[in-house]
Write a protein that holds these residues in place. Structure first.
Motif, PDB file in Angstrom:
ATOM      1  N   VAL A 279     -29.183  -0.098  -0.756  1.00 62.97           N
ATOM      2  CA  VAL A 279     -30.220   0.797  -0.706  1.00 62.97           C
ATOM      3  C   VAL A 279     -31.206   0.471   0.612  1.00 62.97           C
ATOM      4  CG1 VAL A 279     -32.296   1.499  -1.788  1.00 62.97           C
ATOM      5  CG2 VAL A 279     -30.219   0.664  -3.117  1.00 62.97           C
ATOM      6  N   LEU A 280     -31.138   1.797   1.140  1.00 60.84           N
ATOM      7  CA  LEU A 280     -32.154   1.706   2.296  1.00 60.84           C
ATOM      8  C   LEU A 280     -33.332   2.356   2.172  1.00 60.84           C
ATOM      9  CD1 LEU A 280     -29.549   2.837   5.213  1.00 60.84           C
ATOM     10  CD2 LEU A 280     -30.298   0.285   4.348  1.00 60.84           C
TER      11      LEU A 280
ATOM     12  N   ASN B  17     -35.473  -1.764  15.656  1.00 66.69           N
ATOM     13  CA  ASN B  17     -34.445  -1.977  16.653  1.00 66.69           C
ATOM     14  C   ASN B  17     -33.481  -2.875  16.227  1.00 66.69           C
ATOM     15  OD1 ASN B  17     -35.238   0.058  18.582  1.00 66.69           O
ATOM     16  ND2 ASN B  17     -36.793  -1.090  19.101  1.00 66.69           N
ATOM     17  N   THR B  18     -33.841  -3.454  14.976  1.00 63.96           N
ATOM     18  CA  THR B  18     -32.857  -4.435  14.390  1.00 63.96           C
ATOM     19  C   THR B  18     -31.450  -3.965  13.956  1.00 63.96           C
ATOM     20  OG1 THR B  18     -34.791  -5.660  13.773  1.00 63.96           O
ATOM     21  CG2 THR B  18     -32.525  -6.221  12.383  1.00 63.96           C
TER      22      THR B  18
ATOM     23  N   ILE C  16     -26.034  -0.834  10.618  1.00 63.71           N
ATOM     24  CA  ILE C  16     -27.154   0.040  10.520  1.00 63.71           C
ATOM     25  C   ILE C  16     -28.285  -0.493  11.507  1.00 63.71           C
ATOM     26  CG2 ILE C  16     -27.143   1.109   8.095  1.00 63.71           C
ATOM     27  CD1 ILE C  16     -29.451  -1.123   7.469  1.00 63.71           C
ATOM     28  N   ILE C  17     -29.075   0.450  12.043  1.00 65.07           N
ATOM     29  CA  ILE C  17     -30.197   0.052  13.016  1.00 65.07           C
ATOM     30  C   ILE C  17     -31.408   0.756  12.654  1.00 65.07           C
ATOM     31  CG2 ILE C  17     -31.048   0.301  15.329  1.00 65.07           C
ATOM     32  CD1 ILE C  17     -27.819   0.646  16.270  1.00 65.07           C
ATOM     33  N   LEU C  18     -32.424   0.136  12.499  1.00 61.44           N
ATOM     34  CA  LEU C  18     -33.730   0.352  12.114  1.00 61.44           C
ATOM     35  C   LEU C  18     -34.303   1.185  13.312  1.00 61.44           C
ATOM     36  CD1 LEU C  18     -33.175  -1.928   9.972  1.00 61.44           C
ATOM     37  CD2 LEU C  18     -35.560  -1.530   9.412  1.00 61.44           C
ATOM     38  N   ALA C  19     -34.405   2.508  13.280  1.00 64.68           N
ATOM     39  CA  ALA C  19     -35.038   3.183  14.408  1.00 64.68           C
ATOM     40  C   ALA C  19     -36.401   3.607  14.123  1.00 64.68           C
ATOM     41  CB  ALA C  19     -34.183   4.370  14.801  1.00 64.68           C
ATOM     42  N   PRO C  20     -37.261   3.687  15.477  1.00 66.12           N
ATOM     43  CA  PRO C  20     -38.649   4.128  15.340  1.00 66.12           C
ATOM     44  C   PRO C  20     -38.620   5.763  14.834  1.00 66.12           C
ATOM     45  CG  PRO C  20     -38.022   3.160  17.452  1.00 66.12           C
ATOM     46  CD  PRO C  20     -36.747   3.230  16.750  1.00 66.12           C
TER      47      PRO C  20
ATOM     48  N   CYS D  32     -39.396   3.571   9.358  1.00 66.56           N
ATOM     49  CA  CYS D  32     -38.483   3.705  10.285  1.00 66.56           C
ATOM     50  C   CYS D  32     -37.515   4.888   9.848  1.00 66.56           C
ATOM     51  CB  CYS D  32     -37.569   2.478  10.319  1.00 66.56           C
ATOM     52  SG  CYS D  32     -36.533   2.266   8.840  1.00 66.56           S
ATOM     53  N   SER D  33     -36.708   5.151  10.530  1.00 67.73           N
ATOM     54  CA  SER D  33     -35.479   6.046  10.359  1.00 67.73           C
ATOM     55  C   SER D  33     -33.962   5.186  10.410  1.00 67.73           C
ATOM     56  CB  SER D  33     -35.145   6.957  11.352  1.00 67.73           C
ATOM     57  OG  SER D  33     -36.525   7.985  11.426  1.00 67.73           O
ATOM     58  N   PHE D  34     -32.786   5.761  10.120  1.00 71.92           N
ATOM     59  CA  PHE D  34     -31.816   4.672  10.079  1.00 71.92           C
ATOM     60  C   PHE D  34     -30.643   5.304  10.959  1.00 71.92           C
ATOM     61  CE2 PHE D  34     -33.750   3.390   6.239  1.00 71.92           C
ATOM     62  CZ  PHE D  34     -33.854   1.917   6.470  1.00 71.92           C
ATOM     63  N   VAL D  35     -30.135   4.461  11.875  1.00 70.97           N
ATOM     64  CA  VAL D  35     -28.726   4.828  12.455  1.00 70.97           C
ATOM     65  C   VAL D  35     -27.699   3.953  11.782  1.00 70.97           C
ATOM     66  CG1 VAL D  35     -27.279   4.738  14.528  1.00 70.97           C
ATOM     67  CG2 VAL D  35     -29.957   5.111  14.660  1.00 70.97           C
TER      68      VAL D  35
END
Length: 352
Positions: free
Chosen positions: A148-149, A199-200, A210-214, A232-235
């Motif tokens: 879950v994100l 950015n993690t 996944i990458i946690l994006a600003p 955050c947003s998610f890549v």
């Protein structure tokens, strides 16, 4: 203020972080959710996305008590039939559950983003934005969820009841930005909630990461915890291409999404909010309108976009069908085909 307006005000202020969850913040001078080193986006007490946004309770009062061009939602806005997802998908399948909730099935992984099954997007059972259609997938029909994100802690994105039910059923890994894990574990310390900074990069399986994006937004569960948990947003990196999921964002000058598009794009798919944008003087800082969402799609170099954050909970002043109407006009004006950016209804799916 009559009863209907009062209930509307209570619900909106709850959603916007103007009434009581974080009582702990009253009695402490420190952040009740997160204690960590000062960084570029954390000053030791509050998080920031680099903008100066100062709207608060007085602005909420101004909005709610002023003469407004508000078009009320219908009591029911029927959605397509509920979807019944397969147990696993090896390619890519995405189904909209309603508002900002999505099920991504990719490379054998089942991934839920911002799942909300609550009847109201509110801390109250008697007031606040009430859903006008059922979730696009019945809870019992959800396949086993692996991850879950959660993008941020507003009530229309972080539903503690749904997260607790998912933990009881599937014990999924739950990933969210800094501070949100404290909120979730206060409900049940056994929930597998973990929190990370922007950015993690995290591996979800051998094939998906996944990458946690600003993103341009904010957070609050109550009157005294504004920006004390990160958003955050998610890549999402998959064998079927890179995906980008925004829960909520403002457009600002668009430069953030130009940078993300340059660093991570092009994207196979972008799930972008297109609703909750009126009045612009109040909502523009933190919620895109459809015209801005199209600009973000192009900045990300997204091959396909899915529009969400409309048609389930009335959070703002525009009517239930105004977001897809505005999106259609914007696409036509830009010379883009309608199928490039689909406004999703609960139960609709998309497959690569």
């Amino acid at each position: 203020m009559n009863r209907r307006k009062l209930l509307s005000f209570l619900g909106i202020t709850a959603l916007l972080g103007s009434t009581g969850f974080a009582w702990a913040a009253i009695t402490r001078s420190r952040n009740p959710y997160y204690q960590g080193p000062i960084t570029e986006n954390f000053d030791g007490l509050r998080f920031s996305d680099g903008r100066t946004v100062n709207k608060g309770l007085l602005d909420v009062l101004k909005w709610q008590t002023s003469k407004r061009q508000r078009e009320a939602f219908p009591a029911r806005y029927p959605a397509p039939p509920q979807d019944k997802p397969p147990a696993r998908v090896e390619s890519l399948r995405v189904v909209h559950l309603g508002h900002a909730s999505f099920l991504y099935q990719v490379a054998g992984l089942n991934l839920l983003v911002d799942p909300v099954y609550a009847e109201r997007a509110s801390p109250f059972s008697f007031a606040g934005p009430r859903r006008v259609n059922a979730p696009g997938v019945a809870f019992a029909d959800l396949p086993k969820i692996d991850v879950v994100l959660v993008t941020h802690n507003h009530y229309d994105h972080l539903d503690l009841g749904t997260l607790a039910a998912l933990h009881q059923r599937d014990q999924p890994r739950m990933i969210m930005p800094l501070g949100n894990d404290t909120i979730v574990k206060a409900r049940n310390p056994e929930i597998r909630a973990e929190a990370h900074d922007w950015n993690t990069k995290l591996a979800l399986s051998d094939a998906v990461s996944i990458i946690l994006a600003p993103t341009y937004h904010w957070s609050a569960r109550g009157a005294f915890d504004r920006r004390m948990a990160l958003w955050c947003s998610f890549v999402i990196e998959t064998p079927s291409g890179r995906l980008f999921h925004i829960g909520d964002t403002g457009y600002h000058d668009g430069s953030l999404y130009e940078r993300i598009g340059a660093e991570y794009g092009p994207f196979r798919l972008a799930a972008l909010p297109i609703g909750a944008y009126e009045p612009r003087w109040f909502m523009g800082d933190n919620h895109m309108n459809p015209e801005e969402a199209v600009k973000v799609m192009l900045a990300l170099r997204a091959e396909q976009a899915l529009g969400h954050h409309w048609g389930t909970f009335q959070l703002t002043d525009e009517g239930v069908e105004r977001p897809p109407e505005a999106l259609k006009l914007t696409l036509a004006a830009a010379g883009l085909p309608e199928e490039r950016f689909r406004p999703m209804r609960p139960g609709l799916s998309w497959e690569a």
